[in-house]
Design a protein around this motif. Structure first.
Motif, PDB file in Angstrom:
ATOM      1  N   ALA A 209      42.034  45.298  35.603  1.00 51.93           N
ATOM      2  CA  ALA A 209      42.669  46.082  36.667  1.00 51.93           C
ATOM      3  C   ALA A 209      41.640  46.798  37.535  1.00 51.93           C
ATOM      4  CB  ALA A 209      43.643  47.083  36.055  1.00 51.93           C
ATOM      5  N   SER A 216      41.657  42.140  41.050  1.00 53.33           N
ATOM      6  CA  SER A 216      42.725  41.537  40.255  1.00 53.33           C
ATOM      7  C   SER A 216      43.742  40.787  41.120  1.00 53.33           C
ATOM      8  CB  SER A 216      43.427  42.616  39.421  1.00 53.33           C
ATOM      9  OG  SER A 216      43.978  43.626  40.247  1.00 53.33           O
ATOM     10  N   LEU A 233      47.037  41.594  32.506  1.00 52.59           N
ATOM     11  CA  LEU A 233      46.261  42.548  33.298  1.00 52.59           C
ATOM     12  C   LEU A 233      45.795  43.659  32.368  1.00 52.59           C
ATOM     13  CD1 LEU A 233      45.300  43.329  36.164  1.00 52.59           C
ATOM     14  CD2 LEU A 233      47.425  44.635  36.400  1.00 52.59           C
ATOM     15  N   PRO A 235      44.295  47.159  31.680  1.00 50.78           N
ATOM     16  CA  PRO A 235      44.016  48.441  32.328  1.00 50.78           C
ATOM     17  C   PRO A 235      42.647  48.975  31.924  1.00 50.78           C
ATOM     18  CG  PRO A 235      45.537  48.753  30.512  1.00 50.78           C
ATOM     19  CD  PRO A 235      45.360  47.266  30.666  1.00 50.78           C
TER      20      PRO A 235
END
Length: 262
Positions: A209, A216, A233, A235
């Motif tokens: 991310a 991304s 994804l 973080p």
């Protein structure tokens, strides 16, 4: 220590270790098989992990001509064939993800599951989509080792660098600019006329991310172009997910290749 094989005009350095189905791993632009040193420990109990140095990288000796992504994809398939591996799971990160896309399109029978990490679609020019980062990183690479800390900031998020100060000098030992690094730069700019929407292998796209080099949104666009592709994804993760979050990336690979929902 690596083994070596004469392969398509190269003396290719590779390592093969672990247990289970074969997982071929394709490193990034100026990386080498050592890029996977940390994540290998998480993967080898589950896979026979095959890593190698691409042309103009690491310990591989290469012809004195820039390689195309097709060359690199054909090298990967030839290495598998020479080792008696007709089919493997394939993981590619950054430029290695573009090699993996090319491999999936040129040699679809060689791929079981495909994992594309921190990468972008073959038809997309990264220097057009993220010009500031591409220009800055090229300038900083030219200034190494003095610019190692500034360069690391494009690959790791600020919070990670604060908690892991040793990562700030990740690029300090990078090889100086040379004829082989210039050839590799040209390889990284290659844009083959191949369409990722024709990839048939089950595909997982992993994005950080906080990736400052390959945003991304580009990885997500790649996932949208591949039929049935899944997305993860991560973080707080930047470009070097295999180094920053090896346990999380490894778990995604393990679960995906075993058929778990991602």
């Amino acid at each position: 220590m690596p083994e070596f094989m004469a392969l398509r005009g190269t003396r290719t350095a590779f390592e093969l270790a672990g247990t289970g189905p074969v997982l071929l791993m394709l490193h990034g632009a100026e990386g080498s098989r050592r890029q996977f040193a940390t994540i290998r420990a998480h993967l080898q109990p589950h896979f026979t992990v095959l890593t190698y140095d691409q042309r103009d990288c690491g310990d591989t000796d290469s012809p004195e001509a820039p390689a195309t992504l097709a060359d690199l994809a054909d090298d990967a398939q030839a290495l598998m064939a020479a080792l008696g591996i007709p089919r493997a799971h394939v993981f590619g990160t950054s430029l290695g993800g573009r090699v993996a896309q090319t491999l999936a399109l040129r040699h679809p029978a060689a791929i079981d599951h495909l994992v594309l990490s921190s990468t972008w679609p073959l038809p997309v020019d990264l220097s057009t989509e993220n010009p500031e980062a591409v220009t800055a990183t090229a300038q900083l690479r030219a200034g190494l080792p003095a610019t190692a800390e500034q360069l690391a900031a494009y690959f790791y998020p600020a919070a990670y660098l604060a908690a892991h100060p040793q990562a700030r000098m990740h690029f300090a030992a990078a090889p100086p600019r040379s004829a082989r690094s210039e050839r590799r730069f040209l390889t990284a700019r290659d844009m083959p006329a191949l369409d990722p929407s024709h990839i048939a292998a089950p595909t997982l796209v992993i994005a950080g991310a906080l990736d400052a080099l390959v945003p991304s949104r580009l990885s997500l666009a790649l996932a949208q172009s591949i039929p049935g592709a899944r997305v993860a994804l991560l973080p707080e993760v930047g470009h070097l997910g295999v180094a920053q979050a090896p346990d999380a990336v490894a778990r995604l690979v393990i679960d995906f290749t075993r058929g778990a929902q991602t």
